[in-house]
Structure formats: structure tokens, C-alpha cells
Write a protein that holds these residues in place. Structure first.
Motif, short mmCIF file in Angstrom:
data_model
loop_
_atom_site.label_atom_id
_atom_site.label_comp_id
_atom_site.label_asym_id
_atom_site.label_seq_id
_atom_site.Cartn_x
_atom_site.Cartn_y
_atom_site.Cartn_z
N GLY A 93 23.00 36.01 58.93
CA GLY A 93 23.16 36.17 60.38
C GLY A 93 21.80 36.27 61.08
N LYS A 94 20.86 36.89 60.38
CA LYS A 94 19.55 37.14 60.99
C LYS A 94 18.86 35.90 61.55
CE LYS A 94 17.25 41.19 59.00
NZ LYS A 94 16.50 41.63 57.80
N ASN A 168 25.97 48.46 64.78
CA ASN A 168 25.05 49.08 63.82
C ASN A 168 23.93 49.68 64.66
OD1 ASN A 168 23.27 49.74 61.79
ND2 ASN A 168 22.79 47.64 61.20
N ASP A 196 26.50 39.55 68.81
CA ASP A 196 26.41 39.78 67.37
C ASP A 196 27.73 40.40 66.90
OD1 ASP A 196 25.90 40.64 64.79
OD2 ASP A 196 23.86 41.34 65.24
N ILE A 198 28.92 40.33 63.69
CA ILE A 198 28.91 40.26 62.22
C ILE A 198 29.86 41.29 61.58
CG2 ILE A 198 26.94 41.79 61.72
CD1 ILE A 198 26.20 38.96 59.99
N SER A 228 28.04 37.93 55.18
CA SER A 228 27.41 39.03 54.45
C SER A 228 28.28 40.28 54.38
CB SER A 228 26.08 39.41 55.12
OG SER A 228 25.21 38.33 55.12
N ARG A 237 23.04 34.77 51.24
CA ARG A 237 22.35 34.27 52.43
C ARG A 237 23.08 33.11 53.09
NH1 ARG A 237 21.57 37.88 54.04
NH2 ARG A 237 20.09 37.18 55.61
C1 PLP Z 1 24.10 44.11 63.51
C2 PLP Z 1 23.66 43.20 62.44
N1 PLP Z 1 23.49 41.91 62.70
C3 PLP Z 1 23.06 41.04 61.77
C4 PLP Z 1 22.77 41.46 60.48
C5 PLP Z 1 22.21 40.46 59.51
O1 PLP Z 1 23.08 40.05 58.54
P1 PLP Z 1 22.64 39.01 57.41
O2 PLP Z 1 22.42 39.80 56.17
O3 PLP Z 1 23.80 38.07 57.31
O4 PLP Z 1 21.40 38.31 57.85
C6 PLP Z 1 22.93 42.80 60.15
C7 PLP Z 1 22.59 43.28 58.80
O5 PLP Z 1 22.45 44.43 58.51
C8 PLP Z 1 23.39 43.69 61.15
O6 PLP Z 1 23.56 44.99 60.89
#
Ligand code: PLP
Length: 382
Positions: A93-94, A168, A196, A198, A228, A237
Motif C-alpha cells: 500500500g505504501k 492506524n 487509505d 487498507i 497486507s 509486497r
Molecule cells: C494506515 C496504513 N496504510 C498503509 C500501510 C502500508 O501497508 P503495506 O505494508 O501494504 O505497504 C500501513 C501499514 O502499516 C498502514 O498502517
């Protein structure tokens, strides 16, 4: 480079591992990843793909079949019409955060982002030359954003607003009405939203609502989602963004310039994850809720700690003001003296002072052990 931040979880993990190397027992509640294994059908799909030769480069935007599968999935779960051209598959996601901020932010552009929040938002806004404008998330609002306050932060330079629900580190959730208000505050301004989502499959109650679903907002939303957290696939990934096709083409150029493509056999496993049996997702979500409830109850019995029940994800975010300690020294002391690895709330921004973040992605047994250790430590030190 001095403007680039970091994600403290990885640093605390290294420190905890070093302490373990010296023979100390540490309970790991710092890192944000499911402790479950990837569902077997997904693993099998990847093994099968490797054997069948999915070991070569693929298109930068992702395998057509996966883009189609994601477009169907997002259309179904968000109730909007998404086409494969609007989907870009990336390694996690990053990269959607990284690429969309590189692509969109010019010097001095303002980005409104949740604080406390995922630390990479602020890091990337600053790195891209933007101005990071925090919207504080407050405990008394159950860590949902105060949309009236957010509306006052919008200026002529606002380029992007970041939303994250479930959130988060707080476990807060944005309700449909709040998201509709955000869209109203944006009005017809030329502002994009990075949504976001995720943790959207890890919401404990009610249906998640995406700003994409608000009439007129789909074209102005970059949806970030991935595999993820939902399918316990952090190390594979793979993630994706859904956005206007012209923007997707630019993000694809960034993919060509950086990664070429996401690993092909991982993408084949992604197709199975979205199309196959979904029962593992519900089981994991239920387990995270059960553990959160147990951990919150335990923390509320410990001197100086008070904690709300999160509404999603797998984090618990207690208020520790009454311990008389600041967040960072308390997190350090719990790691070094109590053998419990947690993160300081300030790892998620300035408004995280007064809080700690514990990940409940660990066994119930270890969570109870951690509570005993923290309780014992507070009785000796407070
Ligand atoms: C809010 C949030 N967005 C995105 C991500 C990124 O996820 P990825 O591991 O798929 O890059 C995280 C990972 O901790 C997250 O907490």
C-alpha cells in the motif's frame, strides 16, 4: 533527505531484537502486521504460479487479470463503477502514498493529514516539498476527525486531504456522515483525497464507507488498499491504488521508473486472494476484536492507563497521561525494564503525545503476559 521521516516500528523492532540477543524476554506488540499465516489457498496459488513460470516481468500497472479482478472487487465493495484502467498494482500500500505525493505535490502545496496518523504521510508530504497540515484526532471524539475543524484548514494551496479509516494508530473509524461532510467541505475546489482504506475489512461494526461513494467524489479520490492486512500478506509486497485513468497512467510511469512491476507470481496469488474463499478474513477480524477487548479491559485495570475500545484494525491506543510519564520515555522503559515492546504515540505525530500504541497481533497468552508485566512495572515505578 533531511526532510524524510521514518517508521519507528522498524527501529523499535530492531532494538527489541537486540535485547533478545542479550537474553531478555520481550513480548512484541510494536509491529503492525497480522500474526496469522497467509491463507493456504493463496499460498497454493503462488506456488502454482511459480511452477507455471510466472517468474518474468509483467506490465508496470499490473497483470490485466488482476487489474480486472481489483476493479470488480472495488466496484462491488464500494458500490461504484471502476474500470481496470483506473487500477495500478504496486508492491504494497505504501507505494501509492509515495507515488501519489511525488506526482501531485509541488513546492508549498498544502496537504491535510490525520495526526496521530501513519508516519509516512507526514514524511512524504515534507519530502515532496509540501506543507504538512495536521488535523488533530481527539480521544473525546473517539479519534474521528472533527470535520468543522478540518474545513477551517482548507486554503487556496490545499492540494490533497488524507483520510484513513479504520485508523492506524487509534482504531478510530469515520462514519458515513463525517465522510459526506468532508466531501461537502471540499465542495467544487480542485482538491484530491487520498483515502487509505487498507484496514477496511477489519472494521468491527457497521459497513465501511468510502468517500469514493459520495456523488462527484470518485474522480477526485485516490483509493489506497491492498492485501497486507486483510490477507496477512505483509511480506508479499502487493497493494493497489484506484484513481482517475489519467492519473493512473502517471503513477504507472513512476512504477516503470522504480520497480518495473510488482512480482508476477505475487499478483497471481492476489487474484486468488480476492476471488477465493474469504472465511479467513472474517476469522482474523473476529480474533482481533476479541483480543482488543481483552487487552483494553486489562489496560483499564492498570494504574495510570485509560483506554477506549478501537472500532477496527488491530491496535490499542491507551491514554497514559495519568502515569505522569511522557510517551517516549514510557515506551522505552516498558521495553527495557518490563520486556514489552510498544510504540510511543509520538511515533505517529505531535498529537500522539500522552498515548502508547500496542498491536494486538499477538497470541491471547502473550497479551495477558504483557498486561501482567506492565501492571507489575507500574506498581514498582508509579
Ligand atoms: C494506515 C496504513 N496504510 C498503509 C500501510 C502500508 O501497508 P503495506 O505494508 O501494504 O505497504 C500501513 C501499514 O502499516 C498502514 O498502517
Amino acid at each position: 533527505m533531511s526532510r524524510l521521516g521514518t517508521e519507528t516500528a522498524f527501529e523499535v523492532l530492531n532494538k527489541a531484537r537486540a535485547l533478545e540477543g542479550q537474553g531478555k524476554s520481550i513480548i512484541h506488540l510494536e509491529i503492525g502486521e497480522p500474526d496469522f499465516s497467509t491463507p493456504e489457498n493463496v499460498v497454493e496459488a503462488a506456488v502454482d504460479a511459480l511452477r507455471k513460470g510466472w517468474t518474468h516481468y509483467g506490465p508496470s500497472a499490473g497483470l490485466p487479470e488482476l487489474r480486472r479482478t481489483i476493479a470488480d472487487y472495488v466496484s462491488r465493495t464500494r458500490g461504484v463503477e471502476v474500470s481496470p484502467e483506473e487500477v495500478v498494482v504496486v508492491p504494497g500500500g505504501k507505494p501509492i502514498m509515495f507515488f501519489s505525493m511525488l506526482a501531485l505535490i509541488e513546492q508549498g502545496d498544502e496537504v491535510i493529514y490525520p495526526n496521530p496518523g501513519f508516519p509516512i504521510y507526514e514524511s512524504m508530504i515534507n519530502y515532496a516539498g509540501g506543507k504538512a497540515v495536521p488535523i488533530p484526532l481527539r480521544e473525546e471524539r473517539d479519534f474521528a476527525m472533527d470535520v468543522d475543524e478540518m474545513a477551517l484548514l482548507i486554503t487556496d494551496r490545499t492540494k490533497l486531504i488524507i483520510l484513513n479509516s479504520p485508523q492506524n494508530p487509534t482504531g478510530g473509524v469515520l462514519q458515513r456522515e463525517e465522510i459526506e461532510q468532508v466531501a461537502k467541505a471540499i465542495g467544487d475546489r480542485n482538491i484530491l483525497v487520498l483515502s487509505d482504506e487498507i484496514y477496511s475489512r477489519l472494521q468491527f461494526e457497521g459497513q465501511p464507507f468510502s468517500i469514493m461513494q459520495v456523488p462527484g467524489m470518485q474522480d477526485r479520490t485516490i483509493l489506497l488498499d491492498g492485501f497486507s492486512k486483510t490477507y496477512a500478506m505483509t511480506g508479499w509486497r502487493i497493494g493497489y491504488g484506484v484513481m482517475r485513468a489519467d492519473l493512473a497512467a502517471q503513477i504507472t510511469r513512476l512504477m516503470t521508473n522504480s520497480n518495473s512491476c510488482t512480482a508476477s507470481f505475487t499478483q497471481m496469488a492476489g487474484i486468488e486472494a480476492l476471488r477465493g474463499d474469504q472465511s479467513a478474513v472474517g476469522r482474523m477480524c473476529g480474533e482481533f476484536q476479541r483480543r482488543s477487548e481483552a487487552f483494553v479491559t486489562g489496560l483499564n485495570g492498570i494504574r495510570g492507563f485509560s483506554c477506549r475500545m478501537p472500532k477496527g484494525a488491530f491496535y490499542v491506543f491507551p491514554n497514559i497521561v495519568k502515569t505522569g510519564w511522557k510517551s517516549k520515555p514510557l515506551a522505552d522503559a516498558l521495553l527495557e525494564e518490563a520486556g514489552v515492546a510498544a510504540l510511543s504515540g509520538t511515533a505517529f505525530g505531535q498529537f500522539g503525545e500522552g498515548y502508547l500504541r500496542f498491536s494486538v497481533a499477538n497470541s491471547m497468552e502473550n497479551l495477558h503476559k504483557a498486561l501482567e508485566r506492565i501492571d507489575h512495572w507500574t506498581k514498582q515505578n508509579l
